[in-house]
Write an enzyme that holds these catalytic residues in place. Structure first.
Site, mmCIF file in Angstrom:
data_model
loop_
_atom_site.group_PDB
_atom_site.id
_atom_site.type_symbol
_atom_site.label_atom_id
_atom_site.label_comp_id
_atom_site.label_asym_id
_atom_site.label_seq_id
_atom_site.Cartn_x
_atom_site.Cartn_y
_atom_site.Cartn_z
ATOM 1 N N GLN A 161 -41.463 24.516 38.033
ATOM 2 C CA GLN A 161 -41.759 25.198 39.651
ATOM 3 C C GLN A 161 -43.217 25.765 39.735
ATOM 4 O O GLN A 161 -43.414 26.597 38.993
ATOM 5 C CB GLN A 161 -40.764 26.348 39.548
ATOM 6 C CG GLN A 161 -40.849 27.247 40.956
ATOM 7 C CD GLN A 161 -40.174 28.502 40.694
ATOM 8 O OE1 GLN A 161 -40.288 29.143 39.879
ATOM 9 N NE2 GLN A 161 -39.475 28.824 41.845
ATOM 10 N N SER A 165 -46.128 30.049 41.843
ATOM 11 C CA SER A 165 -47.222 31.182 41.663
ATOM 12 C C SER A 165 -48.578 30.665 41.143
ATOM 13 O O SER A 165 -48.772 29.673 40.620
ATOM 14 C CB SER A 165 -46.745 32.200 40.497
ATOM 15 O OG SER A 165 -45.387 32.514 40.595
ATOM 16 N N SER A 187 -42.659 28.066 33.935
ATOM 17 C CA SER A 187 -41.779 27.964 32.942
ATOM 18 C C SER A 187 -41.500 26.422 32.642
ATOM 19 O O SER A 187 -41.239 25.687 33.509
ATOM 20 C CB SER A 187 -40.631 28.680 33.323
ATOM 21 O OG SER A 187 -40.763 29.983 33.841
ATOM 22 N N GLU A 225 -32.463 29.793 42.712
ATOM 23 C CA GLU A 225 -33.060 30.519 41.549
ATOM 24 C C GLU A 225 -32.419 31.831 41.250
ATOM 25 O O GLU A 225 -32.034 32.151 40.034
ATOM 26 C CB GLU A 225 -34.637 30.402 41.628
ATOM 27 C CG GLU A 225 -35.172 31.235 40.263
ATOM 28 C CD GLU A 225 -36.558 31.392 40.307
ATOM 29 O OE1 GLU A 225 -37.447 30.952 41.484
ATOM 30 O OE2 GLU A 225 -37.342 31.528 39.274
ATOM 31 N N GLU A 262 -39.211 44.598 43.674
ATOM 32 C CA GLU A 262 -39.755 45.222 44.851
ATOM 33 C C GLU A 262 -39.639 44.011 46.195
ATOM 34 O O GLU A 262 -39.359 44.420 47.190
ATOM 35 C CB GLU A 262 -41.251 45.551 44.933
ATOM 36 C CG GLU A 262 -41.461 47.096 44.120
ATOM 37 C CD GLU A 262 -41.313 46.873 42.826
ATOM 38 O OE1 GLU A 262 -41.355 45.502 42.048
ATOM 39 O OE2 GLU A 262 -41.422 47.747 41.812
HETATM 40 C C1 FAD Z 1 -40.166 34.908 32.838
HETATM 41 C C2 FAD Z 1 -41.184 34.269 34.297
HETATM 42 C C3 FAD Z 1 -40.884 33.075 34.275
HETATM 43 C C4 FAD Z 1 -41.657 32.660 35.487
HETATM 44 N N1 FAD Z 1 -41.513 31.495 35.782
HETATM 45 C C5 FAD Z 1 -42.084 30.967 36.935
HETATM 46 C C6 FAD Z 1 -42.297 29.669 37.404
HETATM 47 O O1 FAD Z 1 -41.500 28.709 36.474
HETATM 48 N N2 FAD Z 1 -42.903 29.280 38.241
HETATM 49 C C7 FAD Z 1 -43.746 30.195 39.006
HETATM 50 O O2 FAD Z 1 -44.477 29.525 40.128
HETATM 51 N N3 FAD Z 1 -43.633 31.348 38.775
HETATM 52 C C8 FAD Z 1 -42.949 31.897 37.732
HETATM 53 N N4 FAD Z 1 -43.123 33.335 37.452
HETATM 54 C C9 FAD Z 1 -44.058 34.120 38.132
HETATM 55 C C10 FAD Z 1 -43.347 35.113 38.981
HETATM 56 O O3 FAD Z 1 -42.711 34.403 40.139
HETATM 57 C C11 FAD Z 1 -44.320 36.274 39.590
HETATM 58 O O4 FAD Z 1 -44.797 36.832 38.314
HETATM 59 C C12 FAD Z 1 -43.801 37.126 40.559
HETATM 60 O O5 FAD Z 1 -43.582 36.470 41.835
HETATM 61 C C13 FAD Z 1 -44.719 38.493 40.668
HETATM 62 O O6 FAD Z 1 -46.124 37.748 41.044
HETATM 63 P P1 FAD Z 1 -47.423 38.455 40.130
HETATM 64 O O7 FAD Z 1 -46.967 38.204 38.653
HETATM 65 O O8 FAD Z 1 -48.364 37.846 40.834
HETATM 66 O O9 FAD Z 1 -47.223 39.867 40.447
HETATM 67 P P2 FAD Z 1 -48.015 40.542 41.970
HETATM 68 O O10 FAD Z 1 -47.563 39.821 43.074
HETATM 69 O O11 FAD Z 1 -49.279 40.684 41.559
HETATM 70 O O12 FAD Z 1 -47.138 41.961 41.881
HETATM 71 C C14 FAD Z 1 -47.666 43.172 41.213
HETATM 72 C C15 FAD Z 1 -46.833 44.543 41.492
HETATM 73 O O13 FAD Z 1 -47.039 44.948 42.920
HETATM 74 C C16 FAD Z 1 -45.745 44.770 43.613
HETATM 75 N N5 FAD Z 1 -45.962 44.197 44.807
HETATM 76 C C17 FAD Z 1 -46.506 43.081 45.284
HETATM 77 N N6 FAD Z 1 -46.320 42.971 46.626
HETATM 78 C C18 FAD Z 1 -45.527 44.061 47.251
HETATM 79 C C19 FAD Z 1 -44.963 44.377 48.098
HETATM 80 N N7 FAD Z 1 -44.953 43.710 49.475
HETATM 81 N N8 FAD Z 1 -44.090 45.518 48.376
HETATM 82 C C20 FAD Z 1 -43.870 46.210 47.316
HETATM 83 N N9 FAD Z 1 -44.326 46.046 45.851
HETATM 84 C C21 FAD Z 1 -45.170 44.855 45.918
HETATM 85 C C22 FAD Z 1 -45.025 43.825 42.768
HETATM 86 O O14 FAD Z 1 -43.453 44.102 42.750
HETATM 87 C C23 FAD Z 1 -45.273 44.287 41.186
HETATM 88 O O15 FAD Z 1 -44.805 45.420 40.770
HETATM 89 C C24 FAD Z 1 -42.576 33.545 36.341
HETATM 90 C C25 FAD Z 1 -42.703 34.990 35.820
HETATM 91 C C26 FAD Z 1 -41.695 35.506 34.642
HETATM 92 C C27 FAD Z 1 -42.089 36.780 34.367
#
Ligand code: FAD
Length: 403
Positions: A145, A148, A180, A263, A387
Site C-alpha cells: 500500500q 503514506s 509494509s 484494512e 485520533e
Molecule cells: C505498523 C504500521 C504499518 C504501516 N503500514 C503502512 C503501509 O503499508 N502503507 C502506508 O501507506 N502507510 C503505512 N503506515 C503509515 C500509517 O498509515 C501512518 O503512520 C498513519 O496514517 C499516521 O501518519 P503519520 O505517521 O504521518 O503521523 P501524523 O499524521 O504526523 O500524526 C502525528 C500525530 O498527530 C495526530 N493528528 C494528526 N492529524 C490529526 C487530526 N486531524 N486530529 C487529531 N489528531 C491528529 C495523529 O493522530 C498522531 O497522533 C503504517 C504505519 C504503521 C505504524
C-alpha cells in the site's frame, strides 16, 4: 479448483467443514515446515519476517496457491473472483481454522488480500481486476500500500507524489513511506496527485504500480522491535500504463476509502494481530503464573477480558456482508475496539511478567512476549491513528460537525 460441496451456514459446522477439506494440506504446509520453527514461541503484534524470510515467503505463497486450489481462499469474496459469497463471519472462521491447524501466517499477503484486492474489485477495469486479484489470491503476487508520505499521513489527501500523463502512460515521481511488505511486493496500490490545481481530495488518482519496474527503489526501515517490516519507497520517473489505473482520474480518494475501510475491518479480525492463539497463550501465561489470585492483576485481567469481549461481540453483531466491511465507520469502530483490547493485553503481560518480558532469560513464554508488547503502539498508528478513527466515527458515522 475443486467443485465446492454444499457449504454449511452454521459457523461451527463451517469450521468442521474447513478442517475436513484442509486436512490433506497439513502434512505439507502445517507445523514445522519452514514457515515458523516449532521452537519459536515469539508472539508478535506486528508479525515481522526476519532472517531467512525468503524461504518463509516462498512457503506462504505455495500454501496460498494450495488453499486457492481447494476453493476456500476467499469465503466472503465475490463469486467472479473465486470467492464463496459468504458473510464476513465465515471469513473470520477460515482465518481462525488456518491458524489453529498450524498453517503458515499469511501476514506477507495481508495487504494484497485485504487492502489492494478490495480496491481492484470495486473500482478497477475488469481486465486489471481479474488478472491481479487472481494473482494475489493464488499467491503469485504480493501487494503493498503506497499511501503514506513523509508529508502525508493522517492528512492523507495531502499526498505530493505526482503522476503526469504521457500518451497511454503516466510518469510517477515522489516518495512513499511506512510501506509494509514493500520489500517483498510485486504490486503497489499508489495514491498520487494527478491534478495539483484541483481541491486536494479531488486531485488524486490511484494506480497499481509494478514494484519491479525501473525507477522503483525500496529501502527497509529498522524498527524498535528489531524487525524491518516496512520501507521507504522512492518513485523516480516510474512509467505506469493507463490500464493500471484503479478507478477514474480524480477518484483516488474514493478508492483509498475502500481500501482503508477494508484494512481497518480485517486487521481487527482473525487475520489481524488479536488472534485466538494470542488469547490462548495469554490465558496459559496468567494461569502458569497464578496471576488470577493477585488482586492487582485481577483488576487488569477483568479489563482485558472486557475489552476482548467487546471487540469480539461487536464483530459478531456487525452485518456480515463483505461490502459492509468496506464502510469507513464500521472499519474505524472495529479498529478502535481492537487497539483497546491489544492495549489491555500488553498492559497485563507487562504487569505479570515485569522485566522478564524484556530480558531474555531463555525461559519459555516470557521474552516471547516482548515483540507483542513493543509492537502494540504501532497499531495505534497503522491504518490511520486513533485520533483519525475518532474523527471518521464522529463526522462520517455520527454526522457531527468538523471542528
Ligand atoms: C505498523 C504500521 C504499518 C504501516 N503500514 C503502512 C503501509 O503499508 N502503507 C502506508 O501507506 N502507510 C503505512 N503506515 C503509515 C500509517 O498509515 C501512518 O503512520 C498513519 O496514517 C499516521 O501518519 P503519520 O505517521 O504521518 O503521523 P501524523 O499524521 O504526523 O500524526 C502525528 C500525530 O498527530 C495526530 N493528528 C494528526 N492529524 C490529526 C487530526 N486531524 N486530529 C487529531 N489528531 C491528529 C495523529 O493522530 C498522531 O497522533 C503504517 C504505519 C504503521 C505504524
Amino acid at each position: 479448483m475443486t467443485a465446492s460441496p454444499t457449504i454449511p451456514t452454521d459457523l461451527t459446522e463451517f469450521a468442521a467443514h474447513l478442517r475436513e477439506r484442509l486436512a490433506p494440506l497439513v502434512d505439507e504446509y502445517a507445523g514445522d515446515t519452514g514457515a515458523r520453527p516449532a521452537d519459536d514461541d515469539r508472539i508478535a503484534a506486528v508479525e515481522e519476517l526476519r532472517e531467512g524470510h525468503e524461504a518463509v515467503v516462498e512457503q506462504v505463497r505455495r500454501f496460498q496457491r494450495a488453499l486457492f486450489d481447494t476453493g476456500l481462499a476467499w469465503p466472503s469474496g465475490p463469486a467472479e473472483f473465486s470467492g464463496m459469497e459468504l458473510p464476513a463471519t465465515h471469513q473470520a472462521v477460515l482465518d481462525e481454522v488456518l491458524e489453529d491447524m498450524g498453517f503458515p501466517s499469511r501476514e506477507a499477503l495481508f495487504v494484497g488480500l485485504n487492502i489492494v484486492a478490495p480496491a481492484l474489485v470495486h473500482h478497477a477495469a475488469p481486465e486489471l481486476a481479474n488478472r491481479v486479484v487472481g494473482g494475489l489470491y493464488r499467491g503469485e503476487l504480493i501487494g503493498c500500500q503506497l499511501f503514506s508520505e513523509p508529508g502525508a499521513g493522517s492528512d492523507l489527501a495531502s499526498v505530493a507524489t505526482r503522476a503526469v500523463r504521457e500518451g497511454d502512460e503516466w510518469v510517477l515521481n515522489g516518495q512513499k513511506v511506512w510501506t509494509s511488505m514493500g520489500h517483498l511486493a510485486d504490486v503497489g496500490e499508489a495514491l498520487v496527485r494527478t491534478d495539483p490545481a484541483a481541491p486536494k481530495h479531488a486531485g488524486l488518482t490511484m494506480f497499481l504500480v509494478d514494484m519491479h519496474a525501473p525507477g522503483v527503489t525500496v529501502r527497509p526501515i529498522r524498527q524498535m522491535t528489531g524487525g524491518a517490516a516496512f520501507n521507504e519507497v522512492f518513485l523516480d520517473e516510474v512509467r505506469v500504463p493507463d490500464s493500471a489505473r484503479i478507478g477514474g482520474v480524480g477518484e483516488g480518494w474514493t478508492v483509498a476509502s475502500t481500501s482503508l475501510g477494508s484494512e481497518r475491518s480485517t486487521m481487527s479480525g482473525a487475520a489481524g494481530p488479536l488472534t485466538p492463539y494470542v488469547t490462548e497463550r495469554l490465558v496459559a501465561l496468567v494461569r502458569r503464573l497464578g496471576a488470577e489470585a493477585d488482586p492487582i492483576h485481577r483488576r487488569q485481567i477483568a479489563k482485558t477480558v472486557a475489552a476482548v469481549t467487546a471487540m469480539r461481540t461487536s464483530a459478531a453483531l456487525t452485518p456480515g456482508s463483505w461490502t459492509h466491511h468496506l464502510a469507513p465507520m464500521s472499519g474505524s469502530v472495529a479498529k478502535m475496539l481492537m487497539v483497546r483490547a491489544l492495549d489491555e493485553i500488553a498492559t497485563l503481560v507487562a504487569e505479570v511478567l515485569g522485566s522478564d518480558a524484556f530480558v531474555d532469560s531463555g525461559a519459555r513464554d516470557e521474552f516471547a512476549w516482548s515483540e507483542f508488547v513493543l509492537g502494540v503502539p504501532a497499531l495505534h498508528l497503522a491504518g490511520g491513528t486513533d485520533e483519525i478513527q475518532r474523527n471518521v466515527i464522529a463526522q462520517r458515522g455520527l454526522g457531527l460537525p468538523r471542528r
